[in-house]
Design an enzyme around this catalytic site. Structure first.
Site, PDB file in Angstrom:
ATOM      1  N   ASP A  95      35.955  25.191  45.650  1.00 47.26           N
ATOM      2  CA  ASP A  95      36.268  26.449  44.962  1.00 47.26           C
ATOM      3  C   ASP A  95      37.782  26.633  44.801  1.00 47.26           C
ATOM      4  O   ASP A  95      38.237  27.233  43.829  1.00 47.26           O
ATOM      5  CB  ASP A  95      35.647  27.648  45.683  1.00 47.26           C
ATOM      6  CG  ASP A  95      35.295  28.768  44.713  1.00 47.26           C
ATOM      7  OD1 ASP A  95      34.893  28.449  43.574  1.00 47.26           O
ATOM      8  OD2 ASP A  95      35.438  29.944  45.051  1.00 47.26           O
TER       9      ASP A  95
ATOM     10  N   GLU B 121      44.091  35.259  45.857  1.00 53.49           N
ATOM     11  CA  GLU B 121      42.928  34.416  46.153  1.00 53.49           C
ATOM     12  C   GLU B 121      43.381  32.995  46.519  1.00 53.49           C
ATOM     13  O   GLU B 121      42.865  32.395  47.461  1.00 53.49           O
ATOM     14  CB  GLU B 121      42.012  34.389  44.924  1.00 53.49           C
ATOM     15  CG  GLU B 121      40.557  34.107  45.237  1.00 53.49           C
ATOM     16  CD  GLU B 121      39.646  34.454  44.066  1.00 53.49           C
ATOM     17  OE1 GLU B 121      39.604  35.642  43.663  1.00 53.49           O
ATOM     18  OE2 GLU B 121      38.987  33.551  43.540  1.00 53.49           O
TER      19      GLU B 121
ATOM     20  N   GLU C  26      33.216  36.503  37.355  1.00 53.26           N
ATOM     21  CA  GLU C  26      33.638  37.389  38.455  1.00 53.26           C
ATOM     22  C   GLU C  26      32.438  38.139  39.056  1.00 53.26           C
ATOM     23  O   GLU C  26      32.315  38.281  40.270  1.00 53.26           O
ATOM     24  CB  GLU C  26      34.671  38.415  37.954  1.00 53.26           C
ATOM     25  CG  GLU C  26      35.992  37.814  37.471  1.00 53.26           C
ATOM     26  CD  GLU C  26      36.867  37.278  38.597  1.00 53.26           C
ATOM     27  OE1 GLU C  26      36.379  36.490  39.412  1.00 53.26           O
ATOM     28  OE2 GLU C  26      38.063  37.621  38.636  1.00 53.26           O
TER      29      GLU C  26
ATOM     30  N   GLU D 124      27.301  28.165  37.345  1.00 50.58           N
ATOM     31  CA  GLU D 124      27.391  28.765  38.684  1.00 50.58           C
ATOM     32  C   GLU D 124      26.290  28.213  39.595  1.00 50.58           C
ATOM     33  O   GLU D 124      26.539  27.910  40.766  1.00 50.58           O
ATOM     34  CB  GLU D 124      27.308  30.293  38.612  1.00 50.58           C
ATOM     35  CG  GLU D 124      28.563  30.962  38.050  1.00 50.58           C
ATOM     36  CD  GLU D 124      29.772  30.940  39.010  1.00 50.58           C
ATOM     37  OE1 GLU D 124      29.590  30.821  40.238  1.00 50.58           O
ATOM     38  OE2 GLU D 124      30.899  31.036  38.517  1.00 50.58           O
TER      39      GLU D 124
HETATM   40  C1  LIG Z   1      32.700  28.982  41.003  1.00 51.18           C
HETATM   41  C2  LIG Z   1      33.381  30.334  41.080  1.00 51.18           C
HETATM   42  N1  LIG Z   1      32.929  31.340  40.334  1.00 51.18           N
HETATM   43  C3  LIG Z   1      33.548  32.570  40.437  1.00 51.18           C
HETATM   44  C4  LIG Z   1      34.609  32.793  41.243  1.00 51.18           C
HETATM   45  C5  LIG Z   1      35.242  34.129  41.328  1.00 51.18           C
HETATM   46  N2  LIG Z   1      36.588  34.158  40.884  1.00 51.18           N
HETATM   47  C6  LIG Z   1      35.047  31.710  41.986  1.00 51.18           C
HETATM   48  N3  LIG Z   1      36.096  31.806  42.840  1.00 51.18           N
HETATM   49  N4  LIG Z   1      34.433  30.457  41.918  1.00 51.18           N
END
Ligand SMILES: Cc1ncc(CN)c(N)n1
Length: 223
Positions: free
Chosen positions: A48, A90, A142, A212
């Site tokens: 991520d 983040e 999001e 996702e």
């Molecule tokens: C795969 C993914 N999707 C959504 C987000 C949210 N910003 C994330 N950090 N990573």
């Protein structure tokens, strides 16, 4: 008088099964049930981090499109700018968390599902992609995280204490309000969009949901 059903509401009803697949994935359920495999969590964390780095230029492109393409009496630019600022935090959070879990970010190789998702984001950066279409992707990306991690914070959840902070990052109320602001932006844009743009935007939402799910699968199965 009954409130008008928005386009996003129609889509979420129509694609509920796919949407739930993304927000109630076995990876998320395993956090919520307290039986998460920590090596799967570490895989997710490293992957991520790579995703979020690729997400930044995409969000910047949405910001540019908002500036150029919306009448912006409604403050789209400010909402999206808030999203850019949150991504700065983040990225710092991922670095701190990776250190905590002993994940070496510099040696992470993006897995196939991640590469494909990042490539999809890149395709949306193109100036040919309408603001409305890009904004739908942004909202969905999001919101899926918000709903997924908020699920792990519900009263009856058994989320391990050491993962609560992760869940709070996206599952907190103010992130939820930000996602609602993105949804309002999207619905306002869709309200005045042509049929062609609405069709493209809906297809983009479906692609996001699929990516996702693949992303969670990648972490969950550790392939
Ligand atoms: C795969 C993914 N999707 C959504 C987000 C949210 N910003 C994330 N950090 N990573």
């Amino acid at each position: 008088m009954q409130a008008k059903i928005t386009v996003t509401e129609t889509w979420l009803r129509k694609h509920r099964h796919l949407y739930d697949g993304a927000t109630r994935h076995p990876f998320i359920r395993s956090i919520r049930d307290g039986n998460i495999d920590i090596s799967a969590f570490k895989t997710w964390l490293g992957q991520d981090y790579i995703f979020v780095r690729a997400f930044v230029p995409f969000v910047a492109s949405v910001l540019t499109k908002a500036y150029k393409g919306s009448d912006d009496g409604n403050g789209d630019v400010e909402v999206i700018l808030g999203g850019v600022a949150a991504l700065h935090d983040e990225i710092s959070w991922f670095k701190k968390e990776a250190f905590k879990w002993g994940v070496q970010l510099s040696s992470i190789v993006p897995q196939k599902a991640n590469q494909e998702y990042c490539r999809f984001l890149e395709s949306l950066i193109s100036p040919e992609v309408e603001y409305t279409v890009a904004a739908v992707a942004f909202w969905a990306i999001e919101t899926i995280y918000q709903e997924s991690f908020a699920h792990c914070l519900e009263d009856d959840s058994k989320t391990p204490p050491e993962l609560k902070e992760t869940c709070q990052r996206w599952g907190n109320e103010s992130f939820g309000e930000y996602c609602n602001s993105l949804r309002n932006i999207v619905d306002r844009q869709l309200e005045k969009a042509s049929d062609d743009v609405i069709t493209k935007a809906e297809a983009t939402l479906l692609r996001v949901l699929e990516h996702e799910v693949d992303f969670w699968n990648m972490s969950h199965r550790r392939t």
